[in-house]
Write an enzyme that holds these catalytic residues in place. Sequence first.
Site, PDB file in Angstrom:
ATOM      1  N   GLU A   1       0.822  -1.217   0.000  1.00 45.32           N
ATOM      2  CA  GLU A   1       0.000   0.000   0.000  1.00 45.32           C
ATOM      3  C   GLU A   1       0.856   1.266   0.000  1.00 45.32           C
ATOM      4  O   GLU A   1       0.541   2.237   0.687  1.00 45.32           O
ATOM      5  CB  GLU A   1      -0.963   0.004   1.194  1.00 45.32           C
ATOM      6  CG  GLU A   1      -1.874  -1.205   1.209  1.00 45.32           C
ATOM      7  CD  GLU A   1      -3.007  -1.120   2.240  1.00 45.32           C
ATOM      8  OE1 GLU A   1      -3.050  -0.151   3.010  1.00 45.32           O
ATOM      9  OE2 GLU A   1      -3.849  -2.039   2.254  1.00 45.32           O
TER      10      GLU A   1
ATOM     11  N   GLU B   1      -4.982  -9.157   1.258  1.00 43.27           N
ATOM     12  CA  GLU B   1      -5.769  -8.926   2.476  1.00 43.27           C
ATOM     13  C   GLU B   1      -7.217  -8.873   2.018  1.00 43.27           C
ATOM     14  O   GLU B   1      -7.507  -8.273   0.981  1.00 43.27           O
ATOM     15  CB  GLU B   1      -5.466  -7.553   3.110  1.00 43.27           C
ATOM     16  CG  GLU B   1      -4.114  -7.413   3.749  1.00 43.27           C
ATOM     17  CD  GLU B   1      -3.855  -6.000   4.297  1.00 43.27           C
ATOM     18  OE1 GLU B   1      -4.752  -5.120   4.222  1.00 43.27           O
ATOM     19  OE2 GLU B   1      -2.752  -5.775   4.801  1.00 43.27           O
TER      20      GLU B   1
END
Length: 382
Positions: A163, A267
Amino acid sequence: MKLSSVIGAAVLSGSAYAASYDDIPVIKAYGQHFFYSNNGSQFYMKGVAYQQNFSPNGSTSTNVTYTDPLSSKANCARDIPFMKKIFTNIIRVYAIDPTVDHDDCMELLAANDIYVVADLSEPTTSINSDDPEWNLPLYERYTSVVDSLQKYNNVIGFFAGNEVIEKANQTAASAFVKAAVRDTKAYIKSKGYRTTLGVGYATADVPSRDELAHYFACQPIDGTDTSIDFWGYNVYSWCGYSNYVASSYGERVQFFSDYPVPVFFAEYGCNDGIVGGPTHRPFTEVAVLYGNMTEVFSGGIVYQWFQSENNYGLVQIEDNEVVPEPDYTSLMSQLAKVSPTITASSAYTPTNSAPACPTTGASWLPVASPLPAAVNAELCDF
Ligand SMILES: *[C@@H]1O[C@H](CO)[C@@H](O)[C@H](O)[C@H]1NC(C)=O
Ligand SMILES: *[C@@H]1O[C@H](CO)[C@@H](O)[C@H](O)[C@H]1NC(C)=O
Ligand SMILES: *[C@@H]1O[C@H](CO)[C@@H](O)[C@H](O)[C@H]1NC(C)=O
Ligand SMILES: *[C@@H]1O[C@H](CO)[C@@H](O)[C@H](O)[C@H]1NC(C)=O
Ligand SMILES: *[C@@H]1O[C@H](CO)[C@@H](O)[C@H](O)[C@H]1NC(C)=O
């Protein structure tokens, strides 16, 4: 999720012995899928994010360090039986301490047919989204994690970033992450490590997600090996009782259908939208992820094992015992119902090729070539 607060001291014990991590078959990426190297059977990730991520004071502003979850044999021995009950065959670890020994946990994991994908950064040594660099401290951190995990056959690979691009004005950081992919791959090759060790990136579900996916998989014609070996997608768009269309899973399947390397949820497990709905995550996305998405997605990794302030945990640890949360039970019952179609590598011929690199413009800044310069450790040392 980015790790914002992590505490605790690593406790190391034990020594190496004849190890199941030498015997477990390696997983390798081939075309769009993962396969077991021993029999060519397709491998789908049924994963969980394994990271202690909490502050004892309920604050995220205290000075934090990180706990390597694979540094404690006792904790691994405590948790793995509970992971097995929810069909776990891979864990994702975010913050490896390269100075400690991982033999005991890796042995226990391998003995239970559990693989590992590891982030190369840690919260304080990672590529900065707003002021990106690819420099010697980062290179040394990344390569030391590779060094400490490369010998275990149950390591599938690494994430060169998690991220890093979170906002519309941060796309330029991609070039630094791709430089990290390039140099980590070159390092694995130069050390003669197993070439099935993959290097990927775990992206947030951001507006530039399509450009990001293409950028990291594209091959500029300068001949350097800069493309990722797999693509991790952190996705929280299926909340409560969502569905294939509303969650945009369907659209993502279409987008990735011509992707050249494996894609998986690095995720997943949204916990919004359950006010007035179920009292815990129903995990209804599991049926779809391991059902009609399997031609394109290789399964996923649920966020996350340990309960913490963000309420994503599958289990609580109380008096050093595992206490399952309701989410654990619903995930187990959903995973118990799936049986994804297994393709044999011998019956599969990859047909997808590398995408074109995205065109640069106002909303997409990084060029695919040249990337930021390689970090040459020896030169810098002088
Ligand atoms: C291939 O090997 C793996 C690992 O031992 C095993 O889990 C899987 O069931 C095997 N597949 C087949 C089709 O035998
Ligand atoms: C956090 O809790 C510990 C143990 O109770 C205490 O020693 C420490 O001072 C606390 N830190 C802060 C910032 O409150
Ligand atoms: C956090 O750590 C830094 C560097 O070690 C130190 O200067 C600072 O005082 C610490 N802050 C707190 C709140 O403990
Ligand atoms: C992106 O914008 C934020 C303000 O919204 C700013 O703090 C940050 O420095 C910007 N990042 C870059 C890389 O321009
Ligand atoms: C996938 O499964 C979902 C839910 O079972 C269904 O709504 C959707 O139409 C399916 N999509 C495809 C492409 O089969």
